[in-house]
Scaffold this motif. Sequence first.
Motif: not given
Length: 230
Positions: A72-78, A80-82, A90-93, A97-100
């Motif tokens: 349970f985090i802040a949205r601004d950290h999504m 970074r955590e992913a 993979q985070a740049a696919t 990016r759409k999911a985030l």
Amino acid sequence: MEVALKREYQPGSSASLVRWQAPIKVRVDSQLGNSRMQRQMSEVQFRHLAAITGQPLSFVSSAKEANLRIAFIARDHMTREATAYVGKQQAATPGMRKALREGVCLTLFKTGPDHAIASGLILIPADYARQKARLVDCVVEESAQLMGLPNDSDRVFPSVFSDVTVDTWLSPLDYVLLKMLYAPKLSPGMSAAQVRAALPAVIQRLAEQGELSHAIRRVRQGSLREWAGD
């Protein structure tokens, strides 16, 4: 076939069946919001899923010991955590990016060579989820997806896996889907064709056990819905 063999944000051909084989060890990581309530919700929900699927599950406090983290985090950290979990590439696919960008909360998992789920991460932006009145929805849906039903589909209704369903809680259909996924005749790594061929016998066995006719009652037993008094 829709929710187990396809992947959200990855349109195209079906993937292999995935599910947990090793015991699940959950760590609740509350960084924002009411940590006591978040832990209670998580414990009730995951124990409910364990009871439905028969999958061994326990709660741990050590990050090293855990193979599933619900944060349970802040949205601004999504992002970074992913990124820390899946890596920068993979985070740049486009799908990630759409999911985030579009999702309220996010489920990520990794599989081993046998296609069994080896680890999982649920990211719930407590601030944004509460703003959208989706905090409980996130706990219920994302935890169910991380059992091995990762796709959303409007063809599945009523279900937490459907974007057109207004229900917060696991539906009788969701109960049956989880029972099917963890049936002994299915195993990680099975192709869509293999799963389709095995399903008639799986469904027949569930019917003989009364899981279909009593799903409405059984899905409530030990559930977060029952805990909340709804």
